[in-house]
Design a protein around this motif. Structure first.
Motif, PDB file in Angstrom:
ATOM      1  N   GLY A 153      92.603   5.688  66.411  1.00 50.80           N
ATOM      2  CA  GLY A 153      91.496   4.672  66.296  1.00 50.80           C
ATOM      3  C   GLY A 153      90.861   4.554  64.879  1.00 50.80           C
ATOM      4  N   THR A 154      90.175   3.417  64.661  1.00 48.51           N
ATOM      5  CA  THR A 154      89.715   3.038  63.358  1.00 48.51           C
ATOM      6  C   THR A 154      88.338   2.766  63.554  1.00 48.51           C
ATOM      7  OG1 THR A 154      91.674   2.431  62.467  1.00 48.51           O
ATOM      8  CG2 THR A 154      89.847   1.671  61.442  1.00 48.51           C
ATOM      9  N   THR A 155      87.316   3.458  62.818  1.00 46.89           N
ATOM     10  CA  THR A 155      85.880   3.141  63.069  1.00 46.89           C
ATOM     11  C   THR A 155      85.712   1.749  62.453  1.00 46.89           C
ATOM     12  OG1 THR A 155      85.208   5.306  62.945  1.00 46.89           O
ATOM     13  CG2 THR A 155      83.495   3.663  62.332  1.00 46.89           C
ATOM     14  N   VAL A 156      85.188   0.647  63.257  1.00 50.21           N
ATOM     15  CA  VAL A 156      84.664  -0.770  62.773  1.00 50.21           C
ATOM     16  C   VAL A 156      83.380  -0.943  62.680  1.00 50.21           C
ATOM     17  CG1 VAL A 156      87.139  -1.692  63.929  1.00 50.21           C
ATOM     18  CG2 VAL A 156      84.830  -1.513  65.465  1.00 50.21           C
ATOM     19  N   ALA A 157      82.411  -0.146  62.978  1.00 46.32           N
ATOM     20  CA  ALA A 157      81.104  -0.135  62.651  1.00 46.32           C
ATOM     21  C   ALA A 157      80.366   1.055  63.080  1.00 46.32           C
ATOM     22  CB  ALA A 157      80.462  -1.236  64.027  1.00 46.32           C
ATOM     23  N   SER A 158      79.474   1.520  62.272  1.00 49.03           N
ATOM     24  CA  SER A 158      78.928   2.646  62.168  1.00 49.03           C
ATOM     25  C   SER A 158      77.531   2.673  61.610  1.00 49.03           C
ATOM     26  CB  SER A 158      79.527   3.888  61.336  1.00 49.03           C
ATOM     27  OG  SER A 158      78.833   4.920  61.253  1.00 49.03           O
TER      28      SER A 158
END
Length: 65
Positions: A56-61
């Protein structure tokens, strides 16, 4: 990563393990062997174990730097 075991009966889906229930190879092999004994080919069952790799890749935080 996870291991999923599928069991079919005479070519039709019978059941499968939950995606996150088997997360290491040693445990998955033990469960697979046990399931194959309980659902033998001689009675029309087929067992298959699949290894799933996921990333997975963080796309918003909302975390600040």
């Amino acid at each position: 990563m996870s291991y999923v075991i599928n069991v079919s009966l005479k070519g039709r889906h019978f059941f499968r393990t939950a995606k996150d229930s088997l997360t290491d190879e040693a445990s998955a092999q033990i469960v697979y062997a046990d399931i194959c004994k309980r659902f033998p080919k001689s009675e029309g069952f087929e067992c298959e174990m699949t290894y799933w790799r996921e990333s997975g890749t963080t796309v918003a935080s909302t975390r600040s730097n």
